[in-house]
Design an enzyme around this catalytic site. Structure first.
Site: not given
Lengths: 1056, 209
Positions: A51, A167
């Site tokens: 993915l 992040d």
């Protein structure tokens, strides 16, 4: 080198190129396929496909073999060689995700190690990464902001649990099929509690200078390695970059170059303003983004929740907190938004509370800063002092808002009545006097706010005392050059301009602009506003070239600095279209400009913003000017509905729009509707703005013009004399309004045959226009009038230079790129009718008239009439008659001015062709139509009767004419005031008729009374008066009394 | 962006993996796409970056990424292609600009090939958690060499010549018989491929598995 720069390929080459691409893709695909892990790598799960790949690992879609459930499994890169730091991060992510329960954060179900590979199992979210989602969906700015606001929520939920993501980037945000965001990858997350309790461990993970995270999305404190500064505002920064990227598909910094360059850009370079990348990002969205991207965390939003809240405030048209929350801004927003009084009151309370919250944040921040860093002590102290001072001011304002401004809305005061914004402002106005004895600047701030709110409501005279007092206080307390004083002056200039007090506004705008340039700089947003106002003042004062130059300069600067879609830029654009393009009669170009502005306004400001409504009105007006009536009608109605709903029926902007709609009715020849509408604008204008306000005067002037078209010359004369006097007194000589008044007055005087007076007016008007713009198309009205006035006095040679100029201007208008049927027709008409006659060019006139005819629509009778004139002058009377008949068929029965002109020409032509019956029939038909159309005793029936009778008399049919003429006199005596000139005129004609029947005794009293009445009326020295005198002279000549005849002849003008 | 319609049935087939349908779509849309992109190539780079280069690289990417495309409303397929093309164009133009400014700013000075490998690795966005740069250099080189070996020949060549051996773009261009613009677009895709390959744990360290 095979440089394939030729881009026009044959089908075969195109296929070859696509095949080469396919082959190349195939090779790469094959190479990458080999890197897929075996499907049964992780026990209990079957890997389905990859993915996502990130810095820390790869995420696979998998199926849980036992339950069949779809899951996502993140395998940490490094396998058995994973270092202790990586392992620690992996464990941290498992720990954090395990504790974060939120519907928009992926839930972790399991974790473990297999074949040396660390992994954990999460929810599988069927969706796309945010960046891909943005590429695949064409989201508007509002849709993007709504999505972004949803993204902020789970981030805030994590923050509330002490977890900072660190992040955040689009690939860590999945958007599912229902549009819900899901936050992934807390691999770098930092839990505050751990950071405090286990500092040593933390240090082991983040070696100073070593960067974790993805550079383009990282905050300055991350890239500088200042780990002690990483807190939830670090995530706010990344969210800012994400929002920037969602809206622009770009990053806020230039990311090319070495890593050092990129890091340096993030640390030092101010972000590229998003509105320069995407023009429809407005000032508020830009402010929100830039606040997120502030280098210092203290200047950013202090939480993702605060950021989301501001986004939501923007989306619901509330004032955002990112902008300095001045009272003016807040109240302006309130007035814009609140139509219902209770909503207004409720929001105002919110505002009061908002101030409190905002100030407590400031205050609290000062406290925190003080303890955080010793070397920032002085700065914190300053900030604290500033906060205390501001807090005190705000407290005073709050008290005023609660106790005074809202007092009117309290039930005991309102007593069930419907309180409006205006009521609340009125109450505040009454109570502010003396409310701040020791706080003059607070009073000034509130007065500015109230004044601006009144301006928004269109209640200009109510705004005036407040804005004047605010300016006086600020000048006294802060000095002339303080930015707040200058802002006050700028507001005052705007108001004075709206009030039509141009002389004072002109002086003040010059002074304000000069000081703003010195104090704030040439390109400060407020200096540009002052420059915009200055341009407007130039225009009002008749300094057209200066106005155009300054407008263009301001437009260029706003485009460059604020972007094409900024509301200020759009304001400049519409002003440029109105002043420069419409002033030069470049209507098609103006239409295009207004359409662009309208499109942007809708996108940036929404359908109901006053600026959007204004732009729609301007587009409609340009359509009307180009005689595209159907399109104009539709647009006007939409805009009018919006004006009524948003601004109210009596708002000055609504009045201006109605004035324009009345012009449309005029163009559509719906004269009575036009008159009614002009009258309405004039009456409301008198009540709301005053009798001498420009809007009122414009309506009055238009009404005068309508009366002229209806043939009511004396009424028109009175109106134009009045408006000219006011324009001269208020705006001085040389103003555009004065020039227009002079033209209108000259036109009426021409119709009345008072040529010398008309000449003087046209000369003055032409001189004003020449000084303003030189010889240009806008001067043709004055020129044409002047030529006609000179020619009527037999001074054709004097008219020659003006006539040559007129022909030149019309030729340029007709041959220009922006030409239209109207311009071409004007040129043709000038070629056929200009004085002196040797300048006429019938042959060319016919060609041009034919061109105009082919360009125009069927019902444009002006062009048919011109073509008829051309045919006549080129010796084609039959064609001329046919064309005139068709022209007449398109002139509505109530339009007197053109109908009379066309009928007179047609009758004259038929008579010259010997068709006496045909000539009479023209008037008989009109009389029949008017009897049918108008009520009995209408003035236009009397006019038709008179026209027919004069023709019958000319044809010797006195007996038939006499009863008709008596009917005419009866109508006029019944309908008109006793001293009206038309009564005298009819008596005089009746006297001529009886003279023709050799009934001198009957004729004499009619002729003498008719003449006397004309002499006593405002029609003195008119052509009718001269004709009346000539008829008396003729009577005595015929009656055999030459001495008396001579007496009357000597009374004629020009007789020595 | 002007909407360029594409036959919905072909788009559905292409999105489902039918390469013939995708090829047919490219053929049909090619002229309109060219019209849409023609003026996007900056004038000053047109001699070294042709529209054909851009189209070929775009189609290559599209063949690879079609699995990620979900058909939406009319015109979405063309918009998707144009987005890919613009990314390619930006990559190429940025590289050409960087090349013009200082030649090798975007790549690591090749003092030695280990440094080149490490530089390329960092350029690709790789971060190393090992404290020793020496170890990092060694690891990076090994990982990269394996990954580069897996690349298709053209990609391998451009990475080797430009990034590792440090040849000027003109040399690479001549060797590959492609324009400098095409070289940079090819290199950008090669880097993307390398990133993918380097991100796979089973391949990053050869002795794993």
């Amino acid at each position: 080198m095979d440089q394939r720069t030729n881009d026009s390929l044959s089908a075969r080459s195109r296929l070859e190129l696509i095949e080469a691409a396919r082959e190349s893709a195939g090779q790469l695909s094959a190479a990458l396929l080999g890197s897929r892990p075996p499907p049964d790598l992780l026990p209990g799960f079957e890997l389905v496909r990859e993915l996502h790949r990130g810095g820390q690992g790869v995420v696979y879609r998998a199926t849980h073999k036992r339950t069949g459930r779809d899951v996502a499994i993140k395998v940490v890169r490094g396998g058995p060689f994973l270092g202790p730091q990586d392992k620690a991060r992996f464990e941290r992510e498992v720990h954090i995700l395990g504790h974060l329960k939120h519907s928009n954060i992926v839930t972790i179900h399991d974790s473990g190690t297999a074949a040396g590979c660390h992994y954990f199992v999460m929810d599988y979210i069927s969706g796309k990464a945010l960046d891909l989602h943005m590429v695949c969906h064409d989201l508007s700015i509002a849709e993007t902001l709504r999505l972004f606001s949803k993204i902020c929520k789970p981030i805030n939920a994590a923050h509330l649990r002490g977890v900072i993501h660190r992040d955040l980037k689009p690939s860590n945000i999945l958007i599912d099929e229902s549009g819900e965001p899901h936050i992934l990858d807390f691999g770098l997350a930092k839990a505050d509690c751990e950071a405090i309790s286990d500092a040593a461990r933390w240090q082991a993970i983040t070696v100073t200078g070593q960067f974790f995270g993805s550079v383009p999305w990282a905050s300055p404190e991350q890239v500088s390695g200042a780990r002690d500064q990483i807190d939830l505002r670090t995530d706010v920064y990344s969210l800012g970059v994400i929002l920037y990227h969602m809206l622009t598909q770009r990053f806020p910094y230039f990311l090319a170059g070495s890593m050092r360059d990129v890091l340096s850009n993030i640390l030092e370079i101010e972000p590229i303003r998003p509105s320069t990348v995407r023009k429809d990002i407005d000032g508020e969205v830009e402010t929100i983004i830039l606040k997120c991207l502030a280098k210092e965390p203290d200047r950013r939003y202090q939480s993702a929740a605060a950021l989301a809240e501001d986004i939501n405030r923007y989306l619901t048209h509330q004032p955002i907190t990112a902008r300095a929350p001045t009272t003016v801004y807040q109240l302006k927003k309130l007035v814009e938004r609140n139509k219902l009084p209770f909503a207004f009151v409720a929001t105002l309370f919110g505002l009061v509370l908002g101030f409190g919250v905002w100030m407590s944040v400031l205050y609290g921040r000062a406290e925190v800063d003080q303890t955080r860093a010793a070397n920032a002590e002085r700065q914190a102290e300053h900030q604290r002092a500033e906060a205390v001072r501001e807090a005190e001011t705000v407290k005073a304002i709050n008290e005023f808002l609660v106790n005074d401004l809202l007092a009117a809305a309290q039930p005991e005061v309102a007593q069930g009545s419907n309180i409006t914004v205006e009521d609340v402002l009125k109450s505040a106005s009454e109570r502010i006097e003396g409310a701040f004895p020791n706080r003059p600047l607070t009073e000034a701030a509130i007065r500015s706010a109230i004044g601006q709110s009144y301006v928004s409501l269109g209640l200009y005279s109510s705004a005036e005392p407040h804005l004047r007092t605010a300016q006086t206080i600020r000048t006294r307390e802060l000095g002339k050059e303080h930015p707040d004083t200058l802002r006050s002056e700028s507001m005052l200039v705007d108001l004075l301009c709206r009030l039509g007090q141009y002389t004072e506004a002109d002086r003040l705008s010059e002074e304000t602009l000069e000081l703003m340039r010195d104090v704030l700089g040439e390109e400060h947003i407020e200096t540009l506003q002052a420059a915009h106002q200055r341009a407007r003042m130039h225009w009002h004062a008749g300094r057209v070239p200066e106005a155009e130059r300054l407008l263009e300069d301001t437009l260029e600067r706003r485009r460059r600095i604020l972007g094409d879609q900024h509301p200020d830029t759009l304001h400049s654009l519409t002003e440029w279209g109105s002043i420069t393009l419409m002033g030069r009669k470049e209507t098609a170009k103006a239409e295009q400009t207004f359409r662009e502005a309208l499109e942007s306004c809708v996108r940036v400001l929404g359908d109901n913003h006053p600026q959007t409504l204004k732009a729609a009105g301007l587009v409609a007006y340009t359509l009307c000017s180009q005689r595209k009536f159907a399109a104009a009608e539709e647009m006007f109605q939409q805009s009018l509905e919006g004006h009524r709903r948003v601004l109210g029926a009596d708002h000055p902007d609504t009045l201006v729009l109605k004035w324009r709609i009345a012009k449309l009715r005029q163009g559509q020849a719906r004269l009575q509707e036009a008159i009614d509408l002009f009258r309405e604008v004039m009456e409301v204008g008198r009540r709301v703005l005053g009798a001498e306000h420009p809007v009122t005067l414009q309506a009055l002037e238009a009404l005068g013009h309508m009366l002229l078209l209806k043939g009511a010359y004396p009424e028109a004369l009175a109106i134009h004399r009045q408006t000219l006097e006011i324009h001269r007194r208020r705006y001085g000589i040389g103003g555009g309004a004065t020039q227009h008044s002079l033209d209108c007055l000259g036109m009426v005087l021409l119709r009345l045959g008072r040529y010398a007076e008309a000449e003087a007016r046209f000369r003055e008007a032409y001189a004003i226009m020449y000084d303003r713009m030189g010889n240009c198309e806008a001067a043709v009205g004055s020129l044409r009038g002047l030529i006609r006035a000179l020619a009527a006095q037999g001074r054709q040679e004097e008219a020659r230079p003006f006539a040559e100029e007129l022909l030149r201007l019309h030729r340029e208008g007709a041959e220009g790129a922006d030409t239209d049927a109207y311009r071409v027709n004007c040129y043709a008409r000038a070629l056929l009718t200009v004085e002196p006659a040797d300048l006429r060019n019938p042959e060319h006139g016919l060609e041009v008239a034919q061109r105009a005819f082919t360009m125009s629509s069927d019902d444009y009778h002006y062009n048919r009439y011109t073509l008829a004139l051309a045919h006549e002058m080129n010796g084609e009377p039959e064609k001329a008659v046919a064309m005139l008949r068709r022209a007449l068929a398109h002139v509505p029965i109530e339009v007197s001015e053109e109908r009379n002109e066309y009928e007179t020409t047609l009758v004259g032509l038929l008579e010259r062709m010997g068709d006496v019956e045909g000539a009479e029939q023209i008037y008989r038909d009109t009389l029949a139509k008017r009897r049918e159309h108008f009520p009995e005793g209408h003035g236009d029936i009397a006019s038709s009767l008179e026209d027919l009778c004069v023709t019958l008399i000319r044809h010797g049919k006195h007996a038939e004419a006499e009863p008709l003429l008596w009917e005419c006199l009866e109508i006029r005596q019944e309908a008109l005031p006793e001293e009206h000139w038309q009564i005298g005129h009819t008596m005089s004609v009746l006297g001529a008729l009886t003279t023709g029947q050799v009934r001198f005794k009957d004729a004499e009293p009619l002729l003498i009374e008719g003449y006397t009445r004309l002499l006593d009326s405002p029609m003195a020295y008119s052509n009718q008066t001269q004709q009346a005198l000539e008829r008396i002279e003729s009577l005595y000549q015929t009656w055999g009394d030459p001495d008396r005849a001579l007496t009357y002849r000597e009374m004629l003008p020009g007789t020595d | 962006m002007k909407s360029i319609p594409a036959p919905a049935d072909l788009v559905q087939k292409a999105a489902a993996g039918d390469q013939a349908a995708l090829t047919s779509l490219f053929e049909q849309l090619d002229p309109a796409l060219r019209d849409s992109l023609r003026n996007d190539i900056p004038q000053r780079w047109r001699s070294v970056l042709g529209l054909d280069d851009l189209m070929q690289e775009t189609y290559t990417d599209a063949f690879l990424d079609i699995v990620d495309f979900t058909p939406r409303q009319d015109g979405s397929f063309a918009r998707w292609l144009i987005t890919i093309a613009k990314h390619n164009l930006i990559n190429a133009v940025q590289s050409l600009e960087a090349e013009k400014r200082g030649g090798k700013r975007r790549r690591v000075e090749p003092e030695g090939q280990d440094d080149s490998f490490l530089g390329l690795y960092e350029l690709l966005g790789g971060t190393t958690t090992t404290p020793s740069r020496q170890a990092a250099r060694h690891e990076a080189r090994e990982a990269l060499e394996q990954a580069i070996e897996q690349l298709p020949p053209d990609y391998r060549l451009v990475v080797r010549m430009y990034d590792i051996e440090g040849h000027p773009v003109e040399d690479v261009s001549q060797t590959m018989k492609r324009s400098p613009g095409a070289v940079f677009m090819l290199r950008a895709r090669a880097h993307r491929a390398l990133r993918k390959l380097l991100g796979v744990p089973l391949k990053y360290f050869s002795d794993f598995a």
